[in-house]
Design a protein around this motif. Sequence first.
Motif, mmCIF file in Angstrom:
data_model
loop_
_atom_site.group_PDB
_atom_site.id
_atom_site.type_symbol
_atom_site.label_atom_id
_atom_site.label_comp_id
_atom_site.label_asym_id
_atom_site.label_seq_id
_atom_site.Cartn_x
_atom_site.Cartn_y
_atom_site.Cartn_z
ATOM 1 N N THR A 185 46.445 40.405 50.310
ATOM 2 C CA THR A 185 45.101 40.994 50.333
ATOM 3 C C THR A 185 45.094 42.318 49.574
ATOM 4 O O THR A 185 44.190 42.596 48.783
ATOM 5 C CB THR A 185 44.669 41.254 51.796
ATOM 6 N N LEU A 186 46.131 43.126 49.830
ATOM 7 C CA LEU A 186 46.272 44.421 49.155
ATOM 8 C C LEU A 186 46.309 44.215 47.644
ATOM 9 O O LEU A 186 45.636 44.935 46.891
ATOM 10 C CB LEU A 186 47.561 45.106 49.640
ATOM 11 N N THR A 187 47.107 43.206 47.218
ATOM 12 C CA THR A 187 47.217 42.918 45.787
ATOM 13 C C THR A 187 45.840 42.597 45.205
ATOM 14 O O THR A 187 45.457 43.122 44.152
ATOM 15 C CB THR A 187 48.173 41.725 45.561
ATOM 16 N N GLU A 188 45.111 41.735 45.930
ATOM 17 C CA GLU A 188 43.775 41.337 45.479
ATOM 18 C C GLU A 188 42.861 42.561 45.388
ATOM 19 O O GLU A 188 42.123 42.739 44.408
ATOM 20 C CB GLU A 188 43.210 40.291 46.464
ATOM 21 N N THR A 189 42.920 43.432 46.412
ATOM 22 C CA THR A 189 42.084 44.641 46.440
ATOM 23 C C THR A 189 42.363 45.526 45.233
ATOM 24 O O THR A 189 41.439 45.962 44.543
ATOM 25 C CB THR A 189 42.357 45.453 47.724
ATOM 26 N N ILE A 190 43.672 45.770 44.986
ATOM 27 C CA ILE A 190 44.032 46.636 43.858
ATOM 28 C C ILE A 190 43.561 46.010 42.546
ATOM 29 O O ILE A 190 43.010 46.691 41.671
ATOM 30 C CB ILE A 190 45.552 46.898 43.813
ATOM 31 N N ALA A 191 43.758 44.657 42.435
ATOM 32 C CA ALA A 191 43.373 43.976 41.196
ATOM 33 C C ALA A 191 41.883 44.126 40.942
ATOM 34 O O ALA A 191 41.445 44.380 39.810
ATOM 35 C CB ALA A 191 43.766 42.504 41.265
ATOM 36 N N SER A 192 41.064 43.978 42.008
ATOM 37 C CA SER A 192 39.620 44.067 41.795
ATOM 38 C C SER A 192 39.172 45.524 41.609
ATOM 39 O O SER A 192 38.218 45.794 40.878
ATOM 40 C CB SER A 192 38.869 43.413 42.961
ATOM 41 N N THR A 193 39.862 46.474 42.263
ATOM 42 C CA THR A 193 39.499 47.891 42.121
ATOM 43 C C THR A 193 39.788 48.393 40.712
ATOM 44 O O THR A 193 38.942 49.028 40.084
ATOM 45 C CB THR A 193 40.295 48.765 43.119
ATOM 46 N N THR A 194 41.010 48.079 40.233
ATOM 47 C CA THR A 194 41.424 48.649 38.947
ATOM 48 C C THR A 194 41.078 47.747 37.771
ATOM 49 O O THR A 194 41.050 48.196 36.622
ATOM 50 C CB THR A 194 42.948 48.883 38.918
ATOM 51 N N GLY A 195 40.864 46.450 38.057
ATOM 52 C CA GLY A 195 40.579 45.513 36.964
ATOM 53 C C GLY A 195 41.808 45.160 36.146
ATOM 54 O O GLY A 195 41.697 44.555 35.089
ATOM 55 N N SER A 196 43.010 45.568 36.628
ATOM 56 C CA SER A 196 44.230 45.168 35.915
ATOM 57 C C SER A 196 45.265 44.679 36.922
ATOM 58 O O SER A 196 45.074 44.810 38.133
ATOM 59 C CB SER A 196 44.778 46.342 35.102
ATOM 60 N N ALA A 197 46.364 44.122 36.398
ATOM 61 C CA ALA A 197 47.377 43.546 37.275
ATOM 62 C C ALA A 197 48.083 44.643 38.080
ATOM 63 O O ALA A 197 48.443 45.673 37.529
ATOM 64 C CB ALA A 197 48.403 42.775 36.448
ATOM 65 N N PRO A 198 48.268 44.442 39.393
ATOM 66 C CA PRO A 198 48.931 45.452 40.222
ATOM 67 C C PRO A 198 50.453 45.465 40.084
ATOM 68 O O PRO A 198 51.074 46.516 40.196
ATOM 69 C CB PRO A 198 48.548 45.080 41.657
ATOM 70 N N TRP A 199 51.075 44.292 39.914
ATOM 71 C CA TRP A 199 52.536 44.184 39.969
ATOM 72 C C TRP A 199 53.144 44.294 38.583
ATOM 73 O O TRP A 199 52.611 43.740 37.624
ATOM 74 C CB TRP A 199 52.959 42.838 40.565
ATOM 75 N N CYS A 200 54.292 45.001 38.510
ATOM 76 C CA CYS A 200 55.096 44.900 37.286
ATOM 77 C C CYS A 200 56.450 44.317 37.666
ATOM 78 O O CYS A 200 57.013 44.648 38.703
ATOM 79 C CB CYS A 200 55.254 46.255 36.608
ATOM 80 N N PRO A 259 48.450 35.222 36.589
ATOM 81 C CA PRO A 259 48.199 36.157 35.496
ATOM 82 C C PRO A 259 47.289 37.326 35.888
ATOM 83 O O PRO A 259 47.284 38.364 35.216
ATOM 84 C CB PRO A 259 47.531 35.303 34.419
ATOM 85 N N GLU A 260 46.568 37.172 37.006
ATOM 86 C CA GLU A 260 45.721 38.274 37.481
ATOM 87 C C GLU A 260 46.579 39.383 38.118
ATOM 88 O O GLU A 260 46.140 40.519 38.219
ATOM 89 C CB GLU A 260 44.746 37.780 38.572
ATOM 90 N N TYR A 261 47.763 39.008 38.617
ATOM 91 C CA TYR A 261 48.575 39.948 39.407
ATOM 92 C C TYR A 261 49.750 40.550 38.643
ATOM 93 O O TYR A 261 50.324 41.547 39.042
ATOM 94 C CB TYR A 261 49.122 39.240 40.658
ATOM 95 N N VAL A 262 50.218 39.871 37.579
ATOM 96 C CA VAL A 262 51.324 40.402 36.765
ATOM 97 C C VAL A 262 50.913 40.304 35.289
ATOM 98 O O VAL A 262 50.077 39.471 34.938
ATOM 99 C CB VAL A 262 52.630 39.582 36.979
ATOM 100 N N ASN A 263 51.468 41.049 34.391
ATOM 101 C CA ASN A 263 52.607 41.911 34.535
ATOM 102 C C ASN A 263 52.175 43.284 34.052
ATOM 103 O O ASN A 263 52.144 43.519 32.849
ATOM 104 C CB ASN A 263 53.768 41.356 33.696
ATOM 105 N N ALA A 264 51.828 44.167 35.000
ATOM 106 C CA ALA A 264 51.177 45.433 34.679
ATOM 107 C C ALA A 264 51.915 46.226 33.611
ATOM 108 O O ALA A 264 53.076 46.583 33.781
ATOM 109 C CB ALA A 264 51.047 46.279 35.945
ATOM 110 N N GLY A 265 51.245 46.475 32.518
ATOM 111 C CA GLY A 265 51.817 47.302 31.463
ATOM 112 C C GLY A 265 52.730 46.556 30.515
ATOM 113 O O GLY A 265 53.273 47.147 29.580
ATOM 114 N N PHE A 266 52.939 45.253 30.736
ATOM 115 C CA PHE A 266 53.879 44.541 29.871
ATOM 116 C C PHE A 266 53.323 43.272 29.236
ATOM 117 O O PHE A 266 53.917 42.737 28.318
ATOM 118 C CB PHE A 266 55.165 44.199 30.634
#
Lengths: 446, 377
Positions: A185-200, A259-266
């Motif tokens: 849920t946290l991952t989903e929240t961060i993804a929708s808040t920031t509009g980018s993938a949370p996990w690297c 692909p919504e959750y990874v790969n932040a910055g890469f």
Amino acid sequence: MISHHYRRAIVPIAVLGIAGMVLSGCATSTGGTGDTSGPGDAGEADGIVTIYGTISDTEAELLEESWADWETENDIDIQYEASKEFEAQVSIRAQGGNAPDLAIFPQPGLLADLASRDYIQPAPEGVASNVEEYWSDDWAAYASTGDTLYGAPLMASVKGFVWYSPSQFAEWGVDVPTTWDEMLTLTETIASTTGSAPWCVGFGSDAATGWPGTDWIEDLVLREAGPEVYDQWVSHEIPFTDPAIKSAFDSVGEILLNPEYVNAGFGGVESINTTPFGDPARALGDGTCALHHQASFYDGFIQDPKNGNATVGPDADIWAFVTPSIEAGGNAVTGGGEIVGAFSNDEDTIAVQEYLSSAEWANSRVSLGGVISANNGLDPASASSPILQEAITILQDPSTTFRFDASDLMPGVVGAGAFWTGMVDWINGKSTDEVLSTIDASWPSE
Amino acid sequence: MSAFLGWISTLPALAQIPLVLLAFLAVIALLIFFLEIAPRTGRKFTIIRAAACVLIPGLVFLALGSVLWAAGAATLFGALFFYLDYRSKQGVGYLFQLVGFLSPAIFLLAIGLIYPTIQTTIQAFMNSRGTRFVGLENFIWIFTQDTGIRTVLNTVVWVLIVPVVSTIFGLAYAVFIDKSRGEKIFKVLVFMPMAISFVGASIIWRFVYAVRPAGQEQIGLLNQVVVWLGGEPISWLSNEPWNTLFLIVVLIWIQTGFAMVILSAAIKGVPAEQLEAAELDGTNAWQRFINVTVPGIQSSLVVVLTTISIASLKVFDIVRTMTAGANETSVIANEMYSQWQGFEVGRSAAFAVVLFLMVLPIVIYNARQIQKQREIR
């Protein structure tokens, strides 16, 4: 006439003689020496003890510093040799009759491989009593093959930390999750808040590419299926194709294959394989990545000036929580460590082995910083950083269910081979069933 | 012998080298001395031989520590040479000297090639500890799982593509720069990769293929070019089946120079008269190349093709360094090493046997070609 012909035989005999000399010169022992009887029959007490291991560079200097005083007191010269190719070389040296006196094994599976082939000496009495006194039964079991104890654990690390930025969490109004579902849920929240993938995520590690992926799977097997199934998985009582393992892959896939959750910055999912495992530290530090799953050693990477010099601590730039369990209040963690095994059993080697298994050495090394040990005689105050103190607290908590990194316990062909490449193939889109059956097919025949 | 070597190992490293060399030379000198005096007549030689008759079995006894061995060796070889001399048509001592001179090479072949081959073949049919005969189990394991089949197929792909492409490139290059100005410089340029170790070349190419996410600075040459052309960076080494081709490029890059140098020398050996005669007959350059030059350098072509084929069959360092066999790029030699490292001696040996069987036809073909040429001469 006979003599005339007999002298014709001189040369071949000469050749044969030379052959004999050459062959006897390079005769090697075809088996190990572990099946021998009393102490002192392997190696010699010459005041020099050679130790071979993977720990290199700065870490190796600290290791040598940790036993320097003891060396002068006991008049034994410990010669430490490090190699990045340790896993391959140690079996070559053992088979070639050129083994070190002691070796520091990061993989109990490799120690078991060598022990079952009679290369490793059973632990001397002093070491065995130290293990009984300072280590839990779990740890003693990692250093044993069958019913024989082959050494003592040395250092330890706690795996499965999730690194995050407390200030970012406050900004988004989210809390540290206490269950796996909360983390999704946290991952989903961060993804929708920031509009980018949370996990690297970074699996890259040259020939060992894929190992960070095995840590994810191990964490999930332990949390979903429990320690008993985990142990069966390690000993191959259940195959990789078992539903419990497949379910762990599916759960990890909810994050790593999305692909919504990874790969932040890469980049996309596939960039996981091409990102070296140290690189996400930079993304964490500069805030492009919100969450990263990695063991306790990662604080060194995060604080590395090359990666932006972020600070690590409960109130600092970056902090970590342990990967949550399925139900709230779980306390199972995975971790790694080293076991010291002996190829020789002379007095000097035994003395060094006993010293390394003592609380005295553990405190000496831990107070130098950067590492911890699961030795119960260790004073948590010796640890140098918040994350290491956290890790020692977890290790020394009697209610913690600790399990050693499964891939390190498995035979080398699986744990340091097929499992790694399997993770890479899986990220590249190979189906879970195919990956699991391929890994399982690589299990040693006997 | 062991004692002697043990004593040498206690000396400083620099003193060891000349001593080992001296010992080696002494043994060789002794051998040649006995070979030389063997067929000679005269009292002096007889005395030397008589002494040797006592000394050498004595040495065998010291080395192997058994009277039976020394006696057995003496008897066996005595009988063998008696028979050989008895049957020899080239005069007394001919065969004896022939075998004498060949025996060091045969001996080294035996301990370095024949014995390991037999041992590996036996291991391929045993379990990983070498304690139990398992029949074809290891081979069945290779050919019944994805990774194993894929490994063998990849090796086949390597051996089909690399020799052909390297030879074509090398030949074309050799023909085009032949007799041109600056030929030497052109040759050096292409030959240079040959001087780089495989691991070095692999590291260079890994940088060429390196990939960074879109939007970041590319450190890989190839992806930088792609980005300049307006494309998205591609992860060259992780998309199968193309990644194997990108690895193959590295070996082609290395081997083209080798092919070019050999073929260039061969082209210079094609008689100018034949080329002139063909020109007078009104052929164009292409026809001359196909009908005069190529048949003229046929033997060199065969050597180049077979050499590169064997090199690509046993390719290991490139795959190990660049992908470690991940993403379906593994080849037999890499898998052989990985299995052996994990104490899976049986499976490793089975891979070795498969590789050996794949090399065998190429070697046999090569040997027959050499024999044919000898007959022509």
